[in-house]
Design a protein around this motif. Structure first.
Motif, PDB file in Angstrom:
ATOM      1  N   MET A 131       0.876  -1.150  -0.153  1.00 25.63           N
ATOM      2  CA  MET A 131       0.039  -0.183  -0.015  1.00 25.63           C
ATOM      3  C   MET A 131       1.018   1.086   0.052  1.00 25.63           C
ATOM      4  O   MET A 131       0.480   2.043  -0.783  1.00 25.63           O
ATOM      5  CB  MET A 131      -0.916   0.041   1.344  1.00 25.63           C
ATOM      6  N   GLU A 132       2.192   1.396   0.664  1.00 26.18           N
ATOM      7  CA  GLU A 132       3.040   2.247   0.783  1.00 26.18           C
ATOM      8  C   GLU A 132       3.505   2.406  -0.455  1.00 26.18           C
ATOM      9  O   GLU A 132       3.705   3.626  -1.081  1.00 26.18           O
ATOM     10  CB  GLU A 132       3.973   2.163   1.942  1.00 26.18           C
ATOM     11  N   LYS A 133       4.115   1.437  -1.098  1.00 25.22           N
ATOM     12  CA  LYS A 133       4.544   1.380  -2.419  1.00 25.22           C
ATOM     13  C   LYS A 133       3.559   1.906  -3.628  1.00 25.22           C
ATOM     14  O   LYS A 133       4.131   2.796  -4.413  1.00 25.22           O
ATOM     15  CB  LYS A 133       4.968   0.149  -2.764  1.00 25.22           C
ATOM     16  N   GLY A 134       2.501   1.761  -3.329  1.00 24.26           N
ATOM     17  CA  GLY A 134       1.253   2.266  -4.447  1.00 24.26           C
ATOM     18  C   GLY A 134       1.020   3.701  -4.229  1.00 24.26           C
ATOM     19  O   GLY A 134       0.502   4.310  -5.206  1.00 24.26           O
ATOM     20  N   GLN A 135       1.225   4.397  -3.030  1.00 25.44           N
ATOM     21  CA  GLN A 135       1.160   5.691  -3.077  1.00 25.44           C
ATOM     22  C   GLN A 135       1.799   6.559  -3.945  1.00 25.44           C
ATOM     23  O   GLN A 135       3.156   6.508  -4.186  1.00 25.44           O
ATOM     24  CB  GLN A 135       1.500   6.285  -1.581  1.00 25.44           C
ATOM     25  N   GLY A 136       1.179   7.514  -4.561  1.00 22.71           N
ATOM     26  CA  GLY A 136       1.797   8.265  -5.569  1.00 22.71           C
ATOM     27  C   GLY A 136       2.078   7.610  -6.932  1.00 22.71           C
ATOM     28  O   GLY A 136       2.489   8.308  -7.775  1.00 22.71           O
ATOM     29  N   THR A 137       1.778   6.512  -7.163  1.00 25.16           N
ATOM     30  CA  THR A 137       1.939   5.392  -8.346  1.00 25.16           C
ATOM     31  C   THR A 137       0.731   5.946  -9.102  1.00 25.16           C
ATOM     32  O   THR A 137      -0.363   5.825  -8.822  1.00 25.16           O
ATOM     33  CB  THR A 137       1.910   3.915  -7.823  1.00 25.16           C
ATOM     34  N   ASN A 138       0.980   5.964 -10.596  1.00 27.61           N
ATOM     35  CA  ASN A 138       0.023   6.271 -11.620  1.00 27.61           C
ATOM     36  C   ASN A 138      -0.497   4.934 -11.612  1.00 27.61           C
ATOM     37  O   ASN A 138      -0.014   4.017 -12.235  1.00 27.61           O
ATOM     38  CB  ASN A 138       0.694   6.809 -12.804  1.00 27.61           C
ATOM     39  N   MET A 139      -1.863   4.710 -11.299  1.00 26.34           N
ATOM     40  CA  MET A 139      -2.374   3.607 -11.682  1.00 26.34           C
ATOM     41  C   MET A 139      -3.543   3.481 -12.825  1.00 26.34           C
ATOM     42  O   MET A 139      -4.085   2.529 -13.112  1.00 26.34           O
ATOM     43  CB  MET A 139      -3.402   3.380 -10.329  1.00 26.34           C
ATOM     44  N   ALA A 140      -3.353   4.620 -13.563  1.00 25.57           N
ATOM     45  CA  ALA A 140      -4.191   4.646 -14.950  1.00 25.57           C
ATOM     46  C   ALA A 140      -3.916   3.537 -15.706  1.00 25.57           C
ATOM     47  O   ALA A 140      -4.809   2.842 -16.300  1.00 25.57           O
ATOM     48  CB  ALA A 140      -3.839   6.073 -15.523  1.00 25.57           C
ATOM     49  N   PRO A 141      -2.539   3.172 -16.220  1.00 27.71           N
ATOM     50  CA  PRO A 141      -2.646   1.940 -17.002  1.00 27.71           C
ATOM     51  C   PRO A 141      -2.939   0.750 -16.362  1.00 27.71           C
ATOM     52  O   PRO A 141      -3.794   0.156 -17.004  1.00 27.71           O
ATOM     53  CB  PRO A 141      -1.143   1.799 -17.204  1.00 27.71           C
TER      54      PRO A 141
ATOM     55  N   PHE B 269      -5.606   0.354 -14.102  1.00 28.05           N
ATOM     56  CA  PHE B 269      -7.261   0.617 -14.357  1.00 28.05           C
ATOM     57  C   PHE B 269      -7.601   0.799 -15.691  1.00 28.05           C
ATOM     58  O   PHE B 269      -8.813   0.119 -16.114  1.00 28.05           O
ATOM     59  CB  PHE B 269      -7.649   1.748 -13.474  1.00 28.05           C
ATOM     60  N   THR B 270      -7.000   1.156 -16.537  1.00 32.01           N
ATOM     61  CA  THR B 270      -7.328   1.243 -18.185  1.00 32.01           C
ATOM     62  C   THR B 270      -7.479  -0.502 -18.675  1.00 32.01           C
ATOM     63  O   THR B 270      -8.394  -0.906 -19.135  1.00 32.01           O
ATOM     64  CB  THR B 270      -6.346   1.835 -18.995  1.00 32.01           C
ATOM     65  N   LEU B 271      -6.449  -1.198 -18.114  1.00 29.66           N
ATOM     66  CA  LEU B 271      -6.470  -2.598 -18.584  1.00 29.66           C
ATOM     67  C   LEU B 271      -7.624  -3.373 -18.048  1.00 29.66           C
ATOM     68  O   LEU B 271      -8.179  -4.217 -18.458  1.00 29.66           O
ATOM     69  CB  LEU B 271      -5.211  -3.273 -18.229  1.00 29.66           C
ATOM     70  N   VAL B 272      -7.897  -3.180 -16.546  1.00 30.25           N
ATOM     71  CA  VAL B 272      -8.835  -3.787 -15.986  1.00 30.25           C
ATOM     72  C   VAL B 272     -10.161  -3.060 -16.477  1.00 30.25           C
ATOM     73  O   VAL B 272     -11.207  -4.173 -16.661  1.00 30.25           O
ATOM     74  CB  VAL B 272      -8.995  -3.349 -14.462  1.00 30.25           C
ATOM     75  N   THR B 273     -10.374  -1.978 -16.796  1.00 28.85           N
ATOM     76  CA  THR B 273     -11.651  -1.431 -17.603  1.00 28.85           C
ATOM     77  C   THR B 273     -11.805  -2.204 -18.945  1.00 28.85           C
ATOM     78  O   THR B 273     -13.026  -2.699 -19.162  1.00 28.85           O
ATOM     79  CB  THR B 273     -11.524  -0.011 -17.644  1.00 28.85           C
ATOM     80  N   ILE B 274     -10.617  -2.211 -19.827  1.00 27.84           N
ATOM     81  CA  ILE B 274     -10.905  -3.075 -20.959  1.00 27.84           C
ATOM     82  C   ILE B 274     -11.494  -4.442 -20.658  1.00 27.84           C
ATOM     83  O   ILE B 274     -12.184  -5.062 -21.438  1.00 27.84           O
ATOM     84  CB  ILE B 274      -9.826  -2.862 -21.573  1.00 27.84           C
ATOM     85  N   GLY B 275     -10.626  -5.144 -19.827  1.00 21.41           N
ATOM     86  CA  GLY B 275     -10.995  -6.511 -19.620  1.00 21.41           C
ATOM     87  C   GLY B 275     -12.212  -6.845 -19.182  1.00 21.41           C
ATOM     88  O   GLY B 275     -13.121  -7.742 -19.438  1.00 21.41           O
TER      89      GLY B 275
END
Length: 146
Positions: free
Chosen positions: A48-58, A60-66
């Motif tokens: 969770m700390e590693k994910g802070q400030g990370t661009n999750m757009a790619p 979530f884009t792939l999850v959305t497409i899937g």
């Protein structure tokens, strides 16, 4: 037997949104995320700390497409199952088609992936649990549009 396939765009969108929300809840810190990260041999807090400030757009884009492809395919499968057995699309048709797709088309092949990758049965159970629930929910929701 009518072999006409219609695309229930509103049903696809609603089922997509419902399963996206289901997955967010399922893999939340109060859901299966802690058990999943532990089964993967990872530390939940560090992730969770590693994910802070990370661009999750790619991601979530792939999850959305899937998920959209999944909803579109489930729309077709629900109609095909009803046509195959010569009856109208019902909630039960949607549920059973979703469960069948979840168990037979998502869970079964994923077992080999998890076992050969060394991730184990617990990771498989947690991950495919979301897939099976999601596909069953999609099937039920899509049944209302046919």
């Amino acid at each position: 037997m009518d072999s006409t396939v219609t695309v229930a765009w509103l049903g696809i969108i609603v089922s997509f949104i419902a399963v996206f929300a289901l997955n967010m809840t399922y893999f939340s810190p109060k859901g299966f995320y802690p058990a999943w990260t532990k089964a993967l041999g990872q530390d939940m807090q560090a992730n969770m700390e590693k994910g802070q400030g990370t661009n999750m757009a790619p991601a979530f884009t792939l999850v959305t497409i899937g998920l959209f492809v999944q909803a579109f395919t489930m729309d077709w499968l629900v109609q095909a199952a009803a046509a195959l057995y010569g009856h109208e699309v019902t909630i039960l048709t949607g549920l059973l088609t979703g469960l069948g797709a979840g168990i037979g088309l998502a869970a079964a092949p994923a077992l080999g992936h998890r076992v050969f990758s060394g991730q184990g049965i617990k990771v498989w159970v947690i991950e495919v649990g979301a897939d099976i629930l999601g596909l069953a929910l999609m099937g039920v929701i899509l049944s209302f549009w046919h």
